[in-house]
Design an enzyme around this catalytic site. Structure first.
Site, PDB file in Angstrom:
ATOM      1  NE  ARG A 182       1.646  -9.331  -4.268  1.00 16.00           N
ATOM      2  CZ  ARG A 182       1.540  -9.382  -5.592  1.00 16.00           C
ATOM      3  NH1 ARG A 182       1.491  -8.265  -6.287  1.00 16.00           N
ATOM      4  NH2 ARG A 182       1.494 -10.541  -6.209  1.00 16.00           N
ATOM      5  CE  LYS A 205       5.862 -14.099   0.847  1.00 20.48           C
ATOM      6  NZ  LYS A 205       4.705 -13.732   0.033  1.00 20.48           N
ATOM      7  NE  ARG A 220       1.014 -19.795  -7.007  1.00 18.66           N
ATOM      8  CZ  ARG A 220       1.144 -18.545  -6.529  1.00 18.66           C
ATOM      9  NH1 ARG A 220       2.246 -17.845  -6.798  1.00 18.66           N
ATOM     10  NH2 ARG A 220       0.216 -18.002  -5.801  1.00 18.66           N
TER      11      ARG A 220
HETATM   12  P1  ATP Z   1       1.518 -13.900  -5.037  1.00 19.06           P
HETATM   13  O1  ATP Z   1       2.655 -14.450  -5.828  1.00 19.06           O
HETATM   14  O2  ATP Z   1       0.209 -14.034  -5.713  1.00 19.06           O
HETATM   15  O3  ATP Z   1       1.787 -12.553  -4.474  1.00 19.06           O
HETATM   16  P2  ATP Z   1       2.023 -14.990  -2.393  1.00 19.06           P
HETATM   17  O4  ATP Z   1       1.698 -16.357  -1.934  1.00 19.06           O
HETATM   18  O5  ATP Z   1       3.432 -14.558  -2.380  1.00 19.06           O
HETATM   19  O6  ATP Z   1       1.355 -14.881  -3.803  1.00 19.06           O
HETATM   20  P3  ATP Z   1       1.383 -12.659  -0.826  1.00 19.06           P
HETATM   21  O7  ATP Z   1       0.069 -12.007  -0.654  1.00 19.06           O
HETATM   22  O8  ATP Z   1       2.470 -11.928  -1.536  1.00 19.06           O
HETATM   23  O9  ATP Z   1       1.117 -14.035  -1.533  1.00 19.06           O
HETATM   24  O10 ATP Z   1       1.930 -13.040   0.607  1.00 19.06           O
HETATM   25  C1  ATP Z   1       1.059 -13.489   1.612  1.00 19.06           C
HETATM   26  C2  ATP Z   1       1.312 -14.958   1.836  1.00 19.06           C
HETATM   27  O11 ATP Z   1       2.582 -15.123   2.474  1.00 19.06           O
HETATM   28  C3  ATP Z   1       0.353 -15.603   2.812  1.00 19.06           C
HETATM   29  O12 ATP Z   1      -0.820 -16.028   2.164  1.00 19.06           O
HETATM   30  C4  ATP Z   1       1.155 -16.777   3.365  1.00 19.06           C
HETATM   31  O13 ATP Z   1       1.094 -17.899   2.513  1.00 19.06           O
HETATM   32  C5  ATP Z   1       2.577 -16.267   3.312  1.00 19.06           C
HETATM   33  N1  ATP Z   1       3.059 -15.865   4.640  1.00 19.06           N
HETATM   34  C6  ATP Z   1       2.365 -15.385   5.680  1.00 19.06           C
HETATM   35  N2  ATP Z   1       3.160 -15.110   6.719  1.00 19.06           N
HETATM   36  C7  ATP Z   1       4.397 -15.439   6.331  1.00 19.06           C
HETATM   37  C8  ATP Z   1       5.662 -15.375   6.937  1.00 19.06           C
HETATM   38  N3  ATP Z   1       5.858 -14.924   8.186  1.00 19.06           N
HETATM   39  N4  ATP Z   1       6.706 -15.792   6.204  1.00 19.06           N
HETATM   40  C9  ATP Z   1       6.563 -16.240   4.954  1.00 19.06           C
HETATM   41  N5  ATP Z   1       5.394 -16.319   4.323  1.00 19.06           N
HETATM   42  C10 ATP Z   1       4.331 -15.922   5.001  1.00 19.06           C
HETATM   43  C1  BTN Z   2       3.803 -10.175   0.989  1.00 17.03           C
HETATM   44  O1  BTN Z   2       4.672 -11.001   0.686  1.00 17.03           O
HETATM   45  O2  BTN Z   2       2.628 -10.312   0.662  1.00 17.03           O
HETATM   46  C2  BTN Z   2       4.197  -8.945   1.731  1.00 17.03           C
HETATM   47  C3  BTN Z   2       4.306  -9.176   3.203  1.00 17.03           C
HETATM   48  C4  BTN Z   2       4.704  -7.902   3.937  1.00 17.03           C
HETATM   49  C5  BTN Z   2       4.763  -8.087   5.426  1.00 17.03           C
HETATM   50  C6  BTN Z   2       5.256  -6.850   6.121  1.00 17.03           C
HETATM   51  S1  BTN Z   2       5.605  -7.124   7.849  1.00 17.03           S
HETATM   52  C7  BTN Z   2       5.799  -5.385   8.081  1.00 17.03           C
HETATM   53  C8  BTN Z   2       4.685  -4.727   7.280  1.00 17.03           C
HETATM   54  N1  BTN Z   2       3.457  -4.673   8.042  1.00 17.03           N
HETATM   55  C9  BTN Z   2       2.496  -5.418   7.497  1.00 17.03           C
HETATM   56  O3  BTN Z   2       1.349  -5.545   7.962  1.00 17.03           O
HETATM   57  N2  BTN Z   2       2.939  -6.001   6.371  1.00 17.03           N
HETATM   58  C10 BTN Z   2       4.316  -5.656   6.098  1.00 17.03           C
END
Ligand code: ATP
Ligand code: BTN
Length: 246
Positions: free
Chosen positions: A42, A107, A244
């Site tokens: 996101r 996550k 959070r």
């Molecule tokens: P929010 O609660 O504000 O959405 P978030 O930390 O869940 O915060 P997202 O944008 O939903 O943020 O998810 C992107 C984040 O996920 C990245 O900034 C990184 O910290 C984490 N991330 C990136 N790649 C992976 C992965 N393969 N598995 C788990 N987490 C990942």
């Molecule tokens: C998040 O937690 O912020 C969402 C992550 C979503 C990742 C998936 S991987 C398949 C698809 N292609 C992308 O570039 N993002 C989503």
């Protein structure tokens, strides 16, 4: 049955690929890739997407009723992911509003819903799902937050990726049709049953400021319900909100 299902070795992002092809693809087209060079989360944050044992999957779903009918879609997709995990014997993960699947506070999977089209006419959703099945060690340091994988959750051999992918494709195919007909209401009870924020003390960060409140489930549109310290029950539904556990 399933429409198109395309598997790539490497791609920038499975969601970008579907977005480029919205005009020419049928409903329920799936793209899976072994790796992504520009996986997205996101708000433009990166999704680490090395090759190996993870799942990067996106699906295109069209809706005649427009964005207005799609509140709660990413939460419903979370329920579909939990169902698919259950089918391969994994029952510990839960959902963190609005779009994360966590196991033991880390996550495990993420969901990204991107919409285009009209507010109350035809529109398309590209729904991207990233599921960690077996992470390379170095990814933990690069993620910026605790992350985990199905191998850690099972404590041994993770479910086969193809088996899990086919369970997820089946759940999404059926679940998105149900969502189209009945909306989030058809998923609300199951969402709340898997809601990790329920009863937890939360720090809510929204454009107006920051406050502490206790999670009280979600409403029928998928907005988060929280009780503030002054006793007032409020709903939080902006995409600009971060939650959070405090
Ligand atoms: P929010 O609660 O504000 O959405 P978030 O930390 O869940 O915060 P997202 O944008 O939903 O943020 O998810 C992107 C984040 O996920 C990245 O900034 C990184 O910290 C984490 N991330 C990136 N790649 C992976 C992965 N393969 N598995 C788990 N987490 C990942
Ligand atoms: C998040 O937690 O912020 C969402 C992550 C979503 C990742 C998936 S991987 C398949 C698809 N292609 C992308 O570039 N993002 C989503």
């Amino acid at each position: 049955g399933v429409g198109m299902l395309e598997v790539h070795w490497e791609i920038d992002s499975t969601s970008s690929e579907l977005a480029r092809r919205i005009p020419v693809l049928d409903d329920l087209a799936f793209v899976i890739s072994e790796s992504q060079s520009a996986g997205r989360g996101r708000r433009g944050r990166p999704w680490l997407s090395p090759p190996g044992m993870n799942l990067y999957l996106s699906v295109l779903k069209r809706f005649d009723a427009g964005f207005a009918s799609l509140s709660g879609l990413s939460l419903a997709v979370g329920v579909m992911l939990i169902r698919a995990m259950g089918e391969v014997g994994i029952r510990t993960p839960g959902l963190k509003w609005p779009n994360d699947v966590l196991a033991g506070n880390a996550k495990l999977a993420g969901i990204l819903v991107e919409l285009s089209g009209e507010y109350s006419g035809p529109c398309a959703a590209v729904i991207g799902v990233g599921v960690n099945i077996r992470l390379p060690d170095d990814l933990h340091e690069r993620a910026g937050q605790p992350i985990t994988d199905l191998a850690s959750v099972t404590g041994g051999e993770p479910p086969g990726r193809n088996r899990f992918a086919s369970a997820l494709v089946a759940e999404l195919t059926e679940g998105l049709r149900t969502f189209e007909r009945h909306g989030f209401a058809a998923f609300a009870d199951e969402y709340v049953a898997n809601d990790l924020l329920r009863g937890e003390s939360l720090r809510i960060i929204d454009p107006r400021g920051e406050y502490i409140a206790v999670g009280e489930g979600v409403d029928e549109r998928g907005a988060l319900r929280v009780r503030r310290a002054d006793g007032e029950l409020v709903t939080v539904d902006s995409a600009e909100v971060s939650v959070r556990r405090s």
